[in-house]
Design an enzyme around this catalytic site. Structure first.
Site, mmCIF file in Angstrom:
data_model
loop_
_atom_site.group_PDB
_atom_site.id
_atom_site.type_symbol
_atom_site.label_atom_id
_atom_site.label_comp_id
_atom_site.label_asym_id
_atom_site.label_seq_id
_atom_site.Cartn_x
_atom_site.Cartn_y
_atom_site.Cartn_z
ATOM 1 N N LYS A 73 -15.331 -9.837 8.233
ATOM 2 C CA LYS A 73 -14.296 -10.704 7.652
ATOM 3 C C LYS A 73 -14.890 -12.017 7.153
ATOM 4 O O LYS A 73 -14.352 -12.648 6.249
ATOM 5 C CB LYS A 73 -13.205 -10.988 8.679
ATOM 6 C CG LYS A 73 -12.335 -9.792 9.005
ATOM 7 C CD LYS A 73 -11.289 -9.542 7.926
ATOM 8 C CE LYS A 73 -10.542 -8.241 8.170
ATOM 9 N NZ LYS A 73 -9.854 -7.763 6.966
ATOM 10 N N GLU A 98 -14.369 -12.626 -5.277
ATOM 11 C CA GLU A 98 -13.071 -12.080 -5.739
ATOM 12 C C GLU A 98 -11.904 -12.746 -5.011
ATOM 13 O O GLU A 98 -10.759 -12.640 -5.450
ATOM 14 C CB GLU A 98 -12.984 -10.575 -5.442
ATOM 15 C CG GLU A 98 -14.023 -9.694 -6.099
ATOM 16 C CD GLU A 98 -15.211 -9.423 -5.170
ATOM 17 O OE1 GLU A 98 -15.498 -10.284 -4.311
ATOM 18 O OE2 GLU A 98 -15.856 -8.375 -5.314
ATOM 19 N N GLU A 125 -16.155 -11.135 3.838
ATOM 20 C CA GLU A 125 -15.013 -10.913 2.945
ATOM 21 C C GLU A 125 -14.416 -12.245 2.478
ATOM 22 O O GLU A 125 -14.117 -12.422 1.291
ATOM 23 C CB GLU A 125 -13.944 -10.087 3.668
ATOM 24 C CG GLU A 125 -12.779 -9.684 2.785
ATOM 25 C CD GLU A 125 -11.663 -8.999 3.567
ATOM 26 O OE1 GLU A 125 -11.325 -9.474 4.669
ATOM 27 O OE2 GLU A 125 -11.124 -8.000 3.077
ATOM 28 N N CYS A 143 -8.230 -2.097 4.306
ATOM 29 C CA CYS A 143 -8.111 -3.227 5.240
ATOM 30 C C CYS A 143 -9.432 -3.628 5.853
ATOM 31 O O CYS A 143 -9.624 -4.770 6.244
ATOM 32 C CB CYS A 143 -7.181 -2.884 6.394
ATOM 33 S SG CYS A 143 -5.636 -2.207 5.867
ATOM 34 N N GLU A 150 0.833 -1.204 0.000
ATOM 35 C CA GLU A 150 0.000 0.000 0.000
ATOM 36 C C GLU A 150 0.869 1.257 0.000
ATOM 37 O O GLU A 150 0.554 2.246 -0.665
ATOM 38 C CB GLU A 150 -0.915 -0.019 1.234
ATOM 39 C CG GLU A 150 -2.121 0.882 1.107
ATOM 40 C CD GLU A 150 -3.206 0.498 2.106
ATOM 41 O OE1 GLU A 150 -3.788 -0.595 1.949
ATOM 42 O OE2 GLU A 150 -3.473 1.270 3.030
ATOM 43 N N SER A 205 -7.386 1.801 -2.208
ATOM 44 C CA SER A 205 -6.188 1.027 -2.525
ATOM 45 C C SER A 205 -6.601 -0.338 -3.077
ATOM 46 O O SER A 205 -7.568 -0.933 -2.606
ATOM 47 C CB SER A 205 -5.356 0.836 -1.257
ATOM 48 O OG SER A 205 -4.460 -0.241 -1.435
ATOM 49 N N GLU A 254 2.088 1.660 -3.413
ATOM 50 C CA GLU A 254 0.981 2.109 -4.265
ATOM 51 C C GLU A 254 0.755 3.613 -4.089
ATOM 52 O O GLU A 254 0.552 4.342 -5.066
ATOM 53 C CB GLU A 254 -0.300 1.328 -3.901
ATOM 54 C CG GLU A 254 -1.472 1.670 -4.812
ATOM 55 C CD GLU A 254 -2.761 0.952 -4.405
ATOM 56 O OE1 GLU A 254 -2.739 0.165 -3.447
ATOM 57 O OE2 GLU A 254 -3.787 1.220 -5.060
ATOM 58 N N CYS A 268 -10.167 -1.783 14.711
ATOM 59 C CA CYS A 268 -10.466 -3.213 14.882
ATOM 60 C C CYS A 268 -10.606 -3.603 16.354
ATOM 61 O O CYS A 268 -11.322 -4.543 16.687
ATOM 62 C CB CYS A 268 -9.380 -4.060 14.252
ATOM 63 S SG CYS A 268 -9.108 -3.666 12.527
#
Lengths: 596, 155
Positions: free
Chosen positions: A369, A377, A372, A310, A283, A330, A286, A526
């Site tokens: 999560k 993907e 996710e 994230c 990142e 990102s 990037e 988190c």
């Protein structure tokens, strides 16, 4: 200095700031008044009436959570009338509540059950209405289960979703006896604007909103001799897990957690902090690449500010609410998904294990999560990269199931290859942590010097303020980065989606000139995640944050690029940040979704 | 659904795009469409930049904001105790026989919907009913037959 008021509760005088409630005053005296709809993080609703008290000179009982403390008030919290009323309130709630507690996931961890226990409700005075209600249960989402038969309509979830998260996937529908907590047209949580953040789950006082658990699947995998089960643990789990196992908030249990996971039977105990460090490499590079394209190449297509990626709650939020800004996110996968993709490629190769035999489990402070991990993907390894995502709470359940005496465990280390991490990886678990970790590395890449903050503590991005801005002036750069000479790198950090929305509104209105935005869906980052031990309060989140920064300071390596296993993986497998292989395994893209 | 989009936009232009504009906009949709569909609600949410679940919550709270398709004429017969004691049951049976629909149903030709409602405030002149916005009181079998026949003739 605020005005104070004096009142008397149960014969004891107490002074408290004007504007505080009777409940606050009672707390100051260590008098416990039961509550259900009340939650420290939320506005007062005053709808459950469990917290009623008697006020002298007032005929009706008053709800202490909503009643402002006033001069001269005389309050009684434990009269016959009060106790009867509270008991009736709880019994009426139970008459509409599916109280089959032994079959409930929240059994022994339920506020309503605790209250019924305190009041010693042996017999039901009121008719059981549950069989007459057409309650439904929504299990379609891989992250959150919504069971209306357990709901007591306290609306903590509704207020959470609206006030803290600016999503309002849940609202109040219908009225009177038909009133219910509902999504748009009662669609499944899976099909609506829900970000799966789980903030409603950690505030639900009953089992009406719970995470979908994968306990049996994980046990099955562990018991399957044919499977190699790897487990990764997120940064914020190690400073919160202890709370569910009889320890104080803010206890650091990294070593005990690694020991417990090994005793549970996981074949390899690894660390998401490793891929947090990897995220910083990807990142950070990037960000520098985007800055170069914008400042040197004058490329009009480059999207700035860049935001972090994230937090899967944030990703789903932007997909629904600001899809026109998806290219600003990102392309880096979250640390969980980077880990998953590498577990079945890099790790499998190095260890000589057939990736089809690897089961990849994650322990996360998060319910999003789970969603996710199930995204289509996230299959770049050729398999589902992360097979099961567990919450911190589920891990605590497994540890109890296995009969492990957690408090007495010795401290053990993570296994190698993807188990080494830096302090920068650890602070991912607190709001501002990704920004701090990124600045520690980016500044050093560009200038060759450490970031100019004492002991690497970038204090402007720390703390619980909703939106935090920080600017770092870049000077005396290395020759390769001369285009950044004198540039003031402007950053902003937001946690809780309501704050994320404020930041995105500023971006949309063109009133902001940030380069880099960190957003975490959950209040506190988190460490306050929807998968963390219950309860959550501002005080608990503060203690967890202090623990995270303590853990960081205690680490030998504090910067992601100095993690030897990170240097190893680039040398032996990935090549360099943003290489083709990195793009294949560690980066992704997201899709616009409707806002309903 | 371009018409719904236009309708919602027009109503928002007229009533504003604040939270307090929500009710008049929903009422406007009911006036035009006789009910508020999921598509219409999503459109309102988008136009007012608010959550669709909150629009749904508001629409389901109010009895007169219909969320299911309704006929051209919505008959709401008072079901509360005074009208009931003054012969509401017979009135209901008469309407059901005339229109060949039960409570909650809409006629095949989409002209009539028959519903029961809570107190209309006409207890002193019960039984009472509403047809769209018009009140009819002191009903008996003949009177209600005449009223319904009148509507059928004028469709």
């Amino acid at each position: 200095m605020a005005n104070t008021v004096k009142l008397n509760i149960d014969g004891i005088d107490v002074s408290i700031d004007a504007g505080k409630t009777v409940l606050d005053a009672a707390k100051k005296l260590n008098i416990h008044i039961p509550t259900l709809c009340y939650h420290e993080d939320l506005c007062v609703a005053g709808n459950c009436r469990v917290c009623v008290v008697e006020q002298e000179g007032v005929k009706n009982l008053v709800a202490s959570c909503a009643m402002p403390a006033q001069d001269g008030m005389v309050i009684h919290t434990n009269t016959h009338k009060v106790r009867n009323a509270r008991r009736h309130v709880v019994e009426l709630l139970l008459s509409e509540h599916n109280a089959d507690c032994t079959k409930c996931y929240k059994n022994t961890r339920c506020e309503l059950q605790d209250l019924a226990g305190e009041m010693v409700i042996n017999e039901h005075m009121f008719l059981d209405l549950v069989p007459d209600k057409n309650y439904t249960i929504d299990m379609l989402s891989p992250a959150i289960i919504k069971d209306d038969s357990k709901c007591i309509r306290c609306q903590r979830c509704v207020r959470t979703c609206q006030e803290l998260q600016h999503v309002s996937a849940l609202g109040v529908a219908y009225k009177g006896e038909h009133m219910k907590i509902s999504t748009f047209f009662e669609h499944s949580m899976y099909d609506v604007v829900c970000t799966n953040c789980g903030q409603c789950v950690i505030r639900c006082p009953t089992g009406a909103l719970i995470e979908k658990n994968y306990l049996d699947d994980v046990w099955d995998a562990i018991y399957d001799e044919d499977k190699h089960v790897v487990v990764q643990t997120a940064p914020a789990t190690r400073i919160a897990l202890g709370e569910d196992l009889g320890m104080e908030a803010g206890s650091i249990v990294t070593g005990k957690m690694a020991a417990a996971l090994r005793r549970l039977g996981f074949d390899s105990v690894l660390d998401t902090d490793f891929t947090a460090d990897l995220t910083i490499m990807e990142e950070g590079t990037e960000l520098l690449t985007r800055l170069k394209r914008a400042l040197v190449d004058k490329d009009p297509t480059v999207k700035l500010p860049m935001t972090t990626s994230c937090s899967p709650g944030w990703i789903k939020f932007i997909e629904h609410m600001y899809p026109e800004y998806l290219e600003n996110v990102s392309t880096c996968k979250s640390p969980q998904q980077m880990f998953g993709a590498l577990a079945k490629t890099y790790y499998a190769q190095k260890k000589g294990i057939d990736p089809s035999k690897i089961v990849s489990v994650s322990i996360m402070p998060c319910t999003a999560k789970k969603f996710e991990a199930n995204r289509p993907e996230m299959r770049d390894s050729g398999f589902q990269d992360v097979d099961m995502g567990l919450t911190t709470r589920e891990l605590a359940v497994m540890i109890k199931q296995a009969g492990i005496n957690f408090k007495e465990l010795p401290d053990e280390k993570f296994d190698n290859l993807m188990g080494e991490s830096s302090g920068a990886g650890v602070i991912f678990g607190a709001t501002g942590g990704v920004m701090e970790a990124a600045l520690r590395t980016v500044y050093e890449i560009v200038t060759g010097r450490e970031v100019p903050f004492e002991n690497l503590k970038i204090t402007p991005v720390r703390g619980m303020e909703g939106v935090k801005e920080a600017a770092v002036k870049i000077e005396n750069v290395l020759p390769a980065w001369s285009f950044l000479e004198g540039v003031e790198l402007k950053t902003v950090v937001a946690h809780g989606l309501t704050n994320a929305d404020k930041v995105m509104q500023a971006v949309k209105n063109g009133t902001a000139d940030w380069h880099f935005i960190e957003i975490m869906a959950c209040p506190g980052g988190c460490l306050g995640g929807g998968g963390q031990p219950i309860p959550t309060t501002p005080e608990i989140r503060k203690k967890r944050a202090e623990a995270i920064y303590r853990e960081d300071e205690g680490m030998a390596i504090r910067k992601s690029h100095e993690n030897p296993e990170i240097q190893q993986i680039y040398k032996e497998f990935l090549g360099e940040p943003l290489s083709d292989k990195s793009h294949w395994l560690l980066h992704t893209h997201y899709n616009a979704r409707k806002r309903v | 659904m371009p018409e719904i989009k236009e309708l919602v936009k027009g109503l928002a232009d007229k009533h504003g795009r604040n939270r307090e504009s929500l009710l008049p906009i929903l009422q406007g949709i009911v006036t035009e469409e006789r009910f508020i569909s999921d598509v219409a609600m999503a459109e309102v949410a988008k136009e007012l930049d608010m959550s669709a679940a909150l629009v749904y919550g508001t629409a389901t709270f109010y009895s007169f904001l219909d969320t299911e398709p309704r006929g051209k004429y919505v008959i709401r017969l008072c079901k509360t105790i005074t009208c009931d004691m003054k012969g509401k049951k017979q009135i209901l049976k008469t309407i059901e026989d005339l229109l060949k629909i039960k409570v909650g149903e809409t006629s095949k030709d989409k002209n009539f919907t028959l519903l029961e409602t809570n107190c209309l405030g006409w207890c002193h002149k019960g039984p009472a009913m509403l047809i769209n916005d018009q009140v009819f009181t002191e009903l008996d079998e003949d009177k209600v037959t005449e009223i319904i026949d009148d509507y059928i003739r004028n469709i």
